[in-house]
Design a protein around this motif. Sequence first.
Motif, PDB file in Angstrom:
ATOM      1  N   VAL A  80      -3.550   1.265   5.185  1.00  0.00           N
ATOM      2  CA  VAL A  80      -2.980   0.851   3.908  1.00  0.00           C
ATOM      3  C   VAL A  80      -3.789   1.479   2.769  1.00  0.00           C
ATOM      4  CG1 VAL A  80      -2.597  -1.127   2.387  1.00  0.00           C
ATOM      5  CG2 VAL A  80      -1.992  -1.277   4.814  1.00  0.00           C
ATOM      6  N   THR A  81      -5.109   1.500   2.916  1.00  0.00           N
ATOM      7  CA  THR A  81      -5.948   2.072   1.858  1.00  0.00           C
ATOM      8  C   THR A  81      -5.669   3.557   1.648  1.00  0.00           C
ATOM      9  OG1 THR A  81      -7.750   2.398   3.457  1.00  0.00           O
ATOM     10  CG2 THR A  81      -7.824   0.412   2.086  1.00  0.00           C
ATOM     11  N   THR A  82      -5.307   4.265   2.691  1.00  0.00           N
ATOM     12  CA  THR A  82      -4.972   5.690   2.545  1.00  0.00           C
ATOM     13  C   THR A  82      -3.781   5.857   1.615  1.00  0.00           C
ATOM     14  OG1 THR A  82      -5.839   6.232   4.731  1.00  0.00           O
ATOM     15  CG2 THR A  82      -4.249   7.778   3.782  1.00  0.00           C
ATOM     16  N   ILE A  83      -2.749   5.059   1.855  1.00  0.00           N
ATOM     17  CA  ILE A  83      -1.546   5.136   1.018  1.00  0.00           C
ATOM     18  C   ILE A  83      -1.867   4.743  -0.410  1.00  0.00           C
ATOM     19  CG2 ILE A  83       0.797   4.219   0.658  1.00  0.00           C
ATOM     20  CD1 ILE A  83       0.400   6.194   3.067  1.00  0.00           C
ATOM     21  N   LEU A  84      -2.621   3.666  -0.588  1.00  0.00           N
ATOM     22  CA  LEU A  84      -2.969   3.208  -1.938  1.00  0.00           C
ATOM     23  C   LEU A  84      -3.818   4.241  -2.670  1.00  0.00           C
ATOM     24  CD1 LEU A  84      -3.704  -0.541  -1.167  1.00  0.00           C
ATOM     25  CD2 LEU A  84      -1.666   0.424  -2.285  1.00  0.00           C
ATOM     26  N   GLU A  85      -4.768   4.855  -1.982  1.00  0.00           N
ATOM     27  CA  GLU A  85      -5.614   5.873  -2.605  1.00  0.00           C
ATOM     28  C   GLU A  85      -4.800   7.098  -3.017  1.00  0.00           C
ATOM     29  OE1 GLU A  85      -8.587   6.471   0.394  1.00  0.00           O
ATOM     30  OE2 GLU A  85      -9.769   4.744  -0.267  1.00  0.00           O
ATOM     31  N   ALA A 124      -2.791   6.139  -6.055  1.00  0.00           N
ATOM     32  CA  ALA A 124      -3.687   6.057  -7.210  1.00  0.00           C
ATOM     33  C   ALA A 124      -4.095   7.447  -7.687  1.00  0.00           C
ATOM     34  CB  ALA A 124      -4.928   5.235  -6.861  1.00  0.00           C
ATOM     35  N   GLY A 125      -4.145   8.391  -6.766  1.00  0.00           N
ATOM     36  CA  GLY A 125      -4.490   9.760  -7.107  1.00  0.00           C
ATOM     37  C   GLY A 125      -3.335  10.575  -7.662  1.00  0.00           C
ATOM     38  N   GLY A 126      -2.167   9.966  -7.727  1.00  0.00           N
ATOM     39  CA  GLY A 126      -1.026  10.637  -8.341  1.00  0.00           C
ATOM     40  C   GLY A 126       0.026  11.148  -7.384  1.00  0.00           C
ATOM     41  N   ALA A 127      -0.134  10.912  -6.088  1.00  0.00           N
ATOM     42  CA  ALA A 127       0.880  11.353  -5.125  1.00  0.00           C
ATOM     43  C   ALA A 127       2.182  10.597  -5.359  1.00  0.00           C
ATOM     44  CB  ALA A 127       0.394  11.129  -3.698  1.00  0.00           C
ATOM     45  N   SER A 128       3.277  11.301  -5.230  1.00  0.00           N
ATOM     46  CA  SER A 128       4.597  10.669  -5.359  1.00  0.00           C
ATOM     47  C   SER A 128       5.015  10.101  -4.009  1.00  0.00           C
ATOM     48  CB  SER A 128       5.639  11.685  -5.830  1.00  0.00           C
ATOM     49  OG  SER A 128       5.885  12.636  -4.811  1.00  0.00           O
ATOM     50  N   ARG A 165       5.956  10.680   1.940  1.00  0.00           N
ATOM     51  CA  ARG A 165       6.887  10.759   3.062  1.00  0.00           C
ATOM     52  C   ARG A 165       6.864  12.138   3.706  1.00  0.00           C
ATOM     53  NH1 ARG A 165       9.978   8.212  -0.674  1.00  0.00           N
ATOM     54  NH2 ARG A 165      11.283  10.070  -0.859  1.00  0.00           N
ATOM     55  N   GLU A 166       6.628  13.169   2.908  1.00  0.00           N
ATOM     56  CA  GLU A 166       6.528  14.519   3.445  1.00  0.00           C
ATOM     57  C   GLU A 166       5.264  14.668   4.309  1.00  0.00           C
ATOM     58  OE1 GLU A 166       5.963  18.754   1.342  1.00  0.00           O
ATOM     59  OE2 GLU A 166       7.696  17.608   0.630  1.00  0.00           O
ATOM     60  N   GLU A 167       4.173  14.100   3.834  1.00  0.00           N
ATOM     61  CA  GLU A 167       2.895  14.168   4.558  1.00  0.00           C
ATOM     62  C   GLU A 167       2.912  13.305   5.820  1.00  0.00           C
ATOM     63  OE1 GLU A 167      -0.992  15.361   5.358  1.00  0.00           O
ATOM     64  OE2 GLU A 167       0.336  16.113   3.775  1.00  0.00           O
ATOM     65  N   TYR A 168       3.588  12.162   5.730  1.00  0.00           N
ATOM     66  CA  TYR A 168       3.668  11.211   6.850  1.00  0.00           C
ATOM     67  C   TYR A 168       5.148  10.941   7.143  1.00  0.00           C
ATOM     68  CZ  TYR A 168      -1.172  10.520   5.440  1.00  0.00           C
ATOM     69  OH  TYR A 168      -2.481  10.729   5.099  1.00  0.00           O
ATOM     70  N   ASP A 215       9.934   1.271   2.419  1.00  0.00           N
ATOM     71  CA  ASP A 215       9.513  -0.123   2.588  1.00  0.00           C
ATOM     72  C   ASP A 215       8.053  -0.235   3.035  1.00  0.00           C
ATOM     73  OD1 ASP A 215      11.836  -1.276   1.671  1.00  0.00           O
ATOM     74  OD2 ASP A 215      12.676  -1.621   3.669  1.00  0.00           O
ATOM     75  N   ASP A 216       7.539   0.774   3.730  1.00  0.00           N
ATOM     76  CA  ASP A 216       6.126   0.779   4.096  1.00  0.00           C
ATOM     77  C   ASP A 216       5.256   0.919   2.843  1.00  0.00           C
ATOM     78  OD1 ASP A 216       6.742   0.694   6.867  1.00  0.00           O
ATOM     79  OD2 ASP A 216       6.886   2.884   6.935  1.00  0.00           O
ATOM     80  N   ILE A 217       5.676   1.807   1.946  1.00  0.00           N
ATOM     81  CA  ILE A 217       4.933   2.006   0.704  1.00  0.00           C
ATOM     82  C   ILE A 217       4.991   0.736  -0.135  1.00  0.00           C
ATOM     83  CG2 ILE A 217       4.768   3.372  -1.418  1.00  0.00           C
ATOM     84  CD1 ILE A 217       6.066   5.708   0.220  1.00  0.00           C
TER      85      ILE A 217
END
Length: 73
Positions: free
Chosen positions: A25-30, A33-37, A42-45, A51-53
């Motif tokens: 979860v912290t990976t997604i939040l970071e 927070a760093g500006g990823a859309s 979804r492209e990276e993962y 709904d996961d986000i």
Amino acid sequence: MISRITIDPVVCHGKPTIRGSRLLVTTILELLAGGASWSELREEYPKLEDDDIRACLDYAVQLAQFKSIPVAA
């Protein structure tokens, strides 16, 4: 929504992950927070869903409000 977040002591040292995966979860939040859309996430993962986000954000909100958060093991 929070049911998409799981905590298992033998997976990632018991840190919250998405749907029993090893994606923290912290990976997604970071990344957010760093500006990823969302589309970049979804492209990276590819298995990541909107709904996961949302569940990650909801999890963070509940932690910030100091609420007890029941999660599936």
